[in-house]
Design a protein around this motif. Structure first.
Motif: not given
Length: 585
Positions: A473-479, A484-486, A511-521, A543-544
């Motif tokens: 739930e938290r990751l979906e809110s972050l995305m 982005a769509v999770l 997992v949380q840190e990976i999703f945070t990096n995805i959201a930021k970069h 973008e990768g």
């Protein structure tokens, strides 16, 4: 030569005066009076007819004034080797075969019942045909004639002592010897059991002479040789038995008497049959010396055994030796009476005594075993109690260490996670008071980390699917906040190599840190999350970045370090089409 009975129903009478002649006739010989020799019973041929053997005839006269009408009997207590009886020329009883193999009645009484009507008023002739061998104590002892009912009790008493008792002794010793031989087969190092089995075996062979009447296949002299050889072997094995019993080592003496026991009897086979009996008598002098040596050995080493064992063994062997000396005296020096050999009594008593000693030792061993078993059970129970107490103390210690470890983990997580965020928020508030957005973001991150900690403590560390479901739930809110769509997919319930609340929290933070990096970069539109039993994959279409040339910050090394601590493998691949992080274990 005659005996007058005025009453046909008189008590039994003993006959001891008659006439004798050597003759091969099968029926009472009708020879002139001058050829018969007056004789008085007991008659030992070794004295009255030296070096003579074969068929001898005795005749006695019995005068009656009436012919008896009841059953009468002739009772022959002692004779050697076999006999048959005629009353007035008619055969009334025979001891068995008179040709080889002959029937042996040297050690058993004979009792022949006949109708009293065979006796008539006046003079009656009683003829007795005897088979004997030269220089073997052959002959006839005094015998009785009279009503069968009067003689039967005396005959039964002697028959019990001379036949029944040896038969019982033979059976018991043979059974006991067999049992001890079986014990020796299972315990080869206990040669004491073998020695007793051999003693019992040779003793039973000798005892068989007293009750076996018919001997198949063996001639008289072969049977006699085997009987006397068995006595010699018995005494030799008895010496070995005593050596083992008192734990004495005398190999030279044992070898000497072994040769003496083997060679002696075979040398006697070379001498003529009339000298066989006396030859064994001379050979027996050596065994009389062995018996004295055995008694001396027991007395000398009496302290190596219990007093009860020592003296029981000493006196039983002394009794056996005395019976042996008695029989040896008859073999070496002819007596007027027909000899009665009694050595089997001594050997039987000795066998019973040794068997009793072995049973006592077995009983003591059993008591010792029960005592040791009881002590062992007590020791096992005590060790079990000690082990249970130690196990309980260890459990308490492990529980205490687990509590301390969990407390340290919580303190470390609070310090590294929530504490770091709060410090950052405090610094932002002090340096930039009007900037509320960064402060809110920092406090929100601190709250998310606190939720992760609470979820890891509240759930089952082995149930990663539930933990990740709480995180979804938290990751979906972050995305959503990043545009982005999770896409979430759980293939199987994952299980870490070393499941624990601490490792679960570390994985959730990764997992949380990976999703945070995805959201930021990443500027991704879609993020795909999939997890299985032994893998976890996060993929985006952002973008990768170039994993080779891009200068890593603190994020990637931190992820690799966490993966190494968890014992899992982290693989990152990235291109212009997106980035994929793959974790396997």
């Amino acid at each position: 030569m005659g005996l007058l009975l005025s009453d046909a129903k008189a008590e039994s009478q003993q006959l001891d005066h008659g006439e004798f002649i050597f003759d091969q006739s099968q029926t009472p010989p009708a020879l002139p009076q001058f050829r018969w020799t007056p004789i008085q019973l007991p008659d030992n041929w070794d004295l009255s007819h030296p070096f003579r053997g074969g068929f001898g005839w005795y005749r006695f006269s019995l005068t009656l004034d009436h012919s008896p009408d009841d059953l009468w009997a002739i009772y022959l207590p002692h004779l050697s080797v076999n006999a048959r009886v005629f009353i007035n020329g008619q055969l009334v009883g025979s001891g068995g075969s008179f040709t080889e193999p002959v029937s042996h009645n040297s050690y058993r009484p004979l009792f022949f019942v006949f109708p009293g009507l065979l006796l008539h008023a006046g003079e009656n002739q009683i003829a007795l045909n005897l088979l004997g061998y030269a220089q073997e104590e052959s002959g006839l002892g005094t015998f009785q004639i009279g009503p069968a009912t009067a003689l039967k009790p005396t005959y039964n008493s002697l028959y019990f002592r001379a036949v029944i008792v040896p038969t019982i002794s033979f059976t018991l010793l043979l059974l006991l010897s067999f049992i001890l031989f079986i014990i020796w087969l299972r315990r080869r190092h206990e040669t004491l059991y073998l020695m007793f089995a051999l003693c019992g075996g040779f003793c039973t062979l000798y005892t068989a002479v007293f009750f076996i009447q018919e001997v198949p296949w063996l001639t008289h002299h072969q049977w006699l040789w085997m009987e006397l050889t068995a006595i010699m072997c018995y005494i030799y094995c008895l010496m070995l038995l005593i050596h083992r019993f008192v734990k004495v080592q005398r190999p030279s003496l044992e070898k000497f008497f072994l040769i003496y026991t083997i060679v002696g009897p075979f040398l006697i086979l070379l001498i003529p049959p009339p000298y066989l009996f006396r030859g064994f008598g001379l050979l027996g002098l050596g065994y009389s010396a062995i018996s004295l040596y055995i008694l001396f050995t027991i007395y000398r080493y009496r302290h190596q055994c219990l007093p009860s064992e020592t003296w029981l063994l000493f006196f039983s062997i002394l009794f056996s030796a005395l019976t042996g000396y008695h029989d040896l005296a008859y073999m070496l020096h002819a007596q007027h009476e027909i000899p009665v050999f009694i050595f089997y009594w001594g050997s039987t008593i000795l066998g019973i005594a040794i068997a009793f000693l072995l049973l006592l030792r077995f009983d003591r061993s059993l008591i010792l075993f029960e005592t040791l078993n009881r002590d062992l059970n007590s020791m096992v129970a005590e060790k079990s109690r000690t082990l249970a107490q130690s196990y309980q103390e260890r459990q308490t210690l492990e529980m205490r260490q687990a509590v301390f470890g969990e407390r340290e983990r919580i303190m470390r997580d609070l310090h590294d996670g929530l504490g770091g965020y709060l410090v950052s928020a405090l610094v932002q508030a002090e340096r930039h008071p009007p900037l509320l957005v960064p402060l809110q973001q920092t406090l929100r991150s601190a709250l998310e980390d606190l939720r992760l900690m609470i979820d890891s403590l509240d759930g089952d560390p082995t149930d990663l699917a539930t933990q990740m479901g709480s995180l979804r739930e938290r990751l979906e809110s972050l995305m959503e906040s990043s545009g982005a769509v999770l896409h979430w997919q759980v293939e199987d319930s994952p299980r870490l190599p070393f499941p624990s609340t601490s490792n679960t929290l570390q994985l959730m933070r990764m997992v949380q840190e990976i999703f945070t990096n995805i959201a930021k970069h990443s500027h991704a539109c879609h993020v795909f999350f999939s997890v299985g039993a032994h893998h976890l994959e996060i993929r985006d279409d952002g973008e990768g970045f170039d994993t080779v040339t891009t200068r890593p910050g603190r994020g990637l090394p931190h992820l690799y370090r966490r993966a190494q601590q968890l014992g899992i493998t982290l693989h990152i691949s990235s291109s212009s089409l997106g980035t994929t992080l793959h974790l396997t274990w």
